[in-house]
Design an enzyme around this catalytic site. Sequence first.
Site, PDB file in Angstrom:
ATOM      1  N   LYS A   1       0.806  -1.110   0.074  1.00 44.85           N
ATOM      2  CA  LYS A   1      -0.147  -0.022  -0.166  1.00 44.85           C
ATOM      3  C   LYS A   1       0.879   1.092  -0.065  1.00 44.85           C
ATOM      4  O   LYS A   1       2.190   1.085   0.325  1.00 44.85           O
ATOM      5  CB  LYS A   1      -0.970  -0.041   1.227  1.00 44.85           C
ATOM      6  CG  LYS A   1      -1.858  -1.292   1.218  1.00 44.85           C
ATOM      7  CD  LYS A   1      -2.775  -1.349   0.049  1.00 44.85           C
ATOM      8  CE  LYS A   1      -3.225  -2.695  -0.438  1.00 44.85           C
ATOM      9  NZ  LYS A   1      -4.344  -3.373   0.595  1.00 44.85           N
TER      10      LYS A   1
HETATM   11  C1  PLP Z   1      -5.393  -4.639   0.760  1.00 42.21           C
HETATM   12  C2  PLP Z   1      -6.824  -4.548   0.653  1.00 42.21           C
HETATM   13  C3  PLP Z   1      -7.491  -4.768   1.801  1.00 42.21           C
HETATM   14  C4  PLP Z   1      -6.856  -5.507   3.195  1.00 42.21           C
HETATM   15  O1  PLP Z   1      -6.055  -4.839   3.721  1.00 42.21           O
HETATM   16  P1  PLP Z   1      -5.398  -5.778   4.776  1.00 42.21           P
HETATM   17  O2  PLP Z   1      -4.346  -4.583   5.724  1.00 42.21           O
HETATM   18  O3  PLP Z   1      -4.393  -6.765   4.107  1.00 42.21           O
HETATM   19  O4  PLP Z   1      -6.005  -6.619   5.567  1.00 42.21           O
HETATM   20  C5  PLP Z   1      -8.984  -4.350   1.757  1.00 42.21           C
HETATM   21  N1  PLP Z   1      -9.607  -3.940   0.898  1.00 42.21           N
HETATM   22  C6  PLP Z   1      -8.714  -3.390  -0.318  1.00 42.21           C
HETATM   23  C7  PLP Z   1      -9.487  -2.719  -1.416  1.00 42.21           C
HETATM   24  C8  PLP Z   1      -7.321  -3.826  -0.453  1.00 42.21           C
HETATM   25  O5  PLP Z   1      -6.836  -3.472  -1.323  1.00 42.21           O
END
Ligand code: PLP
Length: 397
Positions: A182
């Site tokens: 992210k």
């Molecule tokens: C990465 C992601 C998540 C989950 O995030 P985590 O921190 O890995 O639980 C949820 N929604 C979207 C759209 C994502 O890209």
Amino acid sequence: MKVPFYRHDLAASDAAAIAAVLRTPHLTTGAVGRAVEAQLADYFSTRHAVLTSSWTTGAHATLMALGIGPGDEVLVPAMTFIASANVVELVGATPVFIDIDPETLLMTPAALAAALTPATRAVMPVHLYGQMCDMAGLRKVLATRPDIALIEDCAHCFEGRRADKRPGVYSDAAIFSFYATKNVTCGEGGAVVTNRADLAASLRSIRSHGMSAAAAERFQNGFYRHWDMERLGLKANLPDLLAALLPPQIKTVDARLARREELARYYEAALSDLPLRLVESVPDVLHARHLLPIHVPPQIRDKLIHGLNSAGIGVTVNYTAVPATTYYREKYGFACDSFPHARAWGAGTLSLPLYPALTRAQQDHVVDTLATLLEALTRSHRVHVSGVSEAPPQNFD
Ligand SMILES: *Cc1c(COP(=O)(O)O)cnc(C)c1O
């Protein structure tokens, strides 16, 4: 030339922040996390921010805090990462999928209005790839339904804005991910920002087994304090060891967006003559540029991925439509022609490398390889690029 799909840009100074936590007696949630929560609340201008171990545990805790469970419906877009729907399943509620707008790939106010039922308890728009949904419009649709919570999935959109409003303004809760790929990352982590004091207090309890607030301070002053369990909770707190990586990134995320924007524009210009589709830009949106997905004819998508991988280029698919995955398809018995826009996009999409450390030479290698492969594949398959809504639905039977 190797072009990895993703590369973080954490530095030696970040190792020093972790080393500082190593010198404290407890490595878990403490002063560092509290400082990051204050920084997040300041960044988003919300009253509260609560760190969690991931987006997923933050969203799970939020649904628990709102008392959402069996018999309740939560509206989720059909094009998103599976986690958005999984948290609804985890609390025993029913995810009700909404098809996306075929151009922007976002949940629209009109689609929301059409999907509401008396059982709807929450709506979870996803700011897919970094473009924000029309939160003001979605909130307006819910004006007569104060029983419905509006929860933003901001996993792709930390630094984005729409009509100059950041996430958290119109929603009951905006939930972020600090997962490895992210835009702001500490490997694994998440946060919920909210203006609701009741929700923030419940989240603090739920992220720590549902223990009373006193428990959080039980190591602090040298005197043992009894704690009580007030409600059922999760174990979803973020340790300071990881939280220590966040402050410098939050401080510089807006500045770093300029580099992402530059890379994205270069791709968009270079790809404009190729037989592929890009996501339509939403006017008045500051795009967080989390991912750079393209869409090609589904018949050639996987061959294209193989060709790119063979040339040393990392790509991913974001995402297969959630109702088309085996679990949801079998549990809810969706027909092959349901959610046509999400399915068509999911059948032909792939994401290109996009991160601040990406070099111009690497980008050119991606574009040149893509152009060569597309030419060969479209010729041999005699396909032409069509609008996403005309693409054949994915065949998964
Ligand atoms: C990465 C992601 C998540 C989950 O995030 P985590 O921190 O890995 O639980 C949820 N929604 C979207 C759209 C994502 O890209």
